[in-house]
Design a protein around this motif. Sequence first.
Motif, PDB file in Angstrom:
ATOM      1  N   UNK A  54       8.917 -37.383  39.965  1.00  0.00           N
ATOM      2  CA  UNK A  54       9.918 -36.755  39.082  1.00  0.00           C
ATOM      3  C   UNK A  54      10.248 -37.681  37.916  1.00  0.00           C
ATOM      4  N   UNK A  55      10.468 -38.955  38.212  1.00  0.00           N
ATOM      5  CA  UNK A  55      10.780 -39.920  37.153  1.00  0.00           C
ATOM      6  C   UNK A  55       9.606 -40.088  36.199  1.00  0.00           C
ATOM      7  N   UNK A  56       8.386 -40.096  36.751  1.00  0.00           N
ATOM      8  CA  UNK A  56       7.200 -40.252  35.906  1.00  0.00           C
ATOM      9  C   UNK A  56       7.067 -39.093  34.929  1.00  0.00           C
ATOM     10  N   UNK A  57       7.273 -37.871  35.419  1.00  0.00           N
ATOM     11  CA  UNK A  57       7.180 -36.695  34.548  1.00  0.00           C
ATOM     12  C   UNK A  57       8.295 -36.678  33.516  1.00  0.00           C
ATOM     13  N   UNK A  58       9.494 -37.096  33.936  1.00  0.00           N
ATOM     14  CA  UNK A  58      10.635 -37.112  33.009  1.00  0.00           C
ATOM     15  C   UNK A  58      10.436 -38.142  31.903  1.00  0.00           C
ATOM     16  N   UNK A 103       0.070 -34.452  32.808  1.00  0.00           N
ATOM     17  CA  UNK A 103       0.672 -34.815  34.094  1.00  0.00           C
ATOM     18  C   UNK A 103      -0.109 -35.954  34.744  1.00  0.00           C
ATOM     19  N   UNK A 104      -1.441 -35.961  34.572  1.00  0.00           N
ATOM     20  CA  UNK A 104      -2.235 -37.071  35.104  1.00  0.00           C
ATOM     21  C   UNK A 104      -1.862 -38.367  34.404  1.00  0.00           C
ATOM     22  N   UNK A 109       0.499 -43.757  33.890  1.00  0.00           N
ATOM     23  CA  UNK A 109       1.372 -44.663  33.136  1.00  0.00           C
ATOM     24  C   UNK A 109       2.503 -45.212  34.000  1.00  0.00           C
ATOM     25  N   UNK A 110       2.945 -44.441  34.982  1.00  0.00           N
ATOM     26  CA  UNK A 110       4.037 -44.871  35.860  1.00  0.00           C
ATOM     27  C   UNK A 110       3.514 -45.693  37.040  1.00  0.00           C
ATOM     28  N   UNK A 179      11.230 -27.742  24.472  1.00  0.00           N
ATOM     29  CA  UNK A 179      12.127 -28.345  25.448  1.00  0.00           C
ATOM     30  C   UNK A 179      11.459 -28.378  26.824  1.00  0.00           C
ATOM     31  N   UNK A 180      11.717 -29.475  27.536  1.00  0.00           N
ATOM     32  CA  UNK A 180      11.100 -29.669  28.847  1.00  0.00           C
ATOM     33  C   UNK A 180      12.137 -29.427  29.951  1.00  0.00           C
TER      34      UNK A 180
END
Length: 226
Positions: A54-58, A103-104, A109-110, A179-180
């Motif tokens: 969740x944090x990575x996507x945010x 998303x990949x 990156x995270x 917007x996401x």
Amino acid sequence: MNERERTNKGYTLIELVVIIAIIAILAAAIGVALIRYIEKGRQAKDVYHASLIKDALAAHAFPSDFQGRDVYYTDPETGATEVFTRGWVYVDKDEIRCSDQSTALAMIDFGLVNVSPEFAANLAANEGSPDRWFPDGPDGDYVRRSGIDEYVFQNELKVKARNTWNTYQLDVYQDARGEIYMGASASNAIRTDGHAKDEETASLFAKRLGFYDAKITPIGEQYTGN
């Protein structure tokens, strides 16, 4: 025969049966409690991993033309329909699937999946392209291209729970304004064609991640924080 010999007769068969039954009941109760304790630990590990996703996507800066899939949401009160571009990170007991290059990249990156620098650079270079780039073979945690053009990875992020859920998913929705929005779902049902709908499990998992408001999309209940 002295007094001690007359009184020391040992346990009767009935007493032994009662004692064995009590021991069996206690052992079963301890076993059930231990299984529940272990399952709670596995749940906590999954929720922790999902919170990292969740944090990575945010944190990822999704381009306005990211390579998601179009989904439609109809507001049950107004009847208005809005189109969203949707991406996801799907996790089950065997693998992690990212729906698109963005998303990949968010996962890479995270530091949640490991690949070669060349793999990451090629994804970044093609993130805004309508054509998806896939490597020729396995690369680090990347193992294959799925039948619906997902990036499939394998590492320790795989689902740990045994009885509560067997899959979970984090979703990203981008509206026409760029917007996401984010959502989550989970299931403990056997999947045959498409996505098995399991509202109780989805709600439980989503709330553990801070998502409470359910929106019905073509893939079922998706719980968002909005």
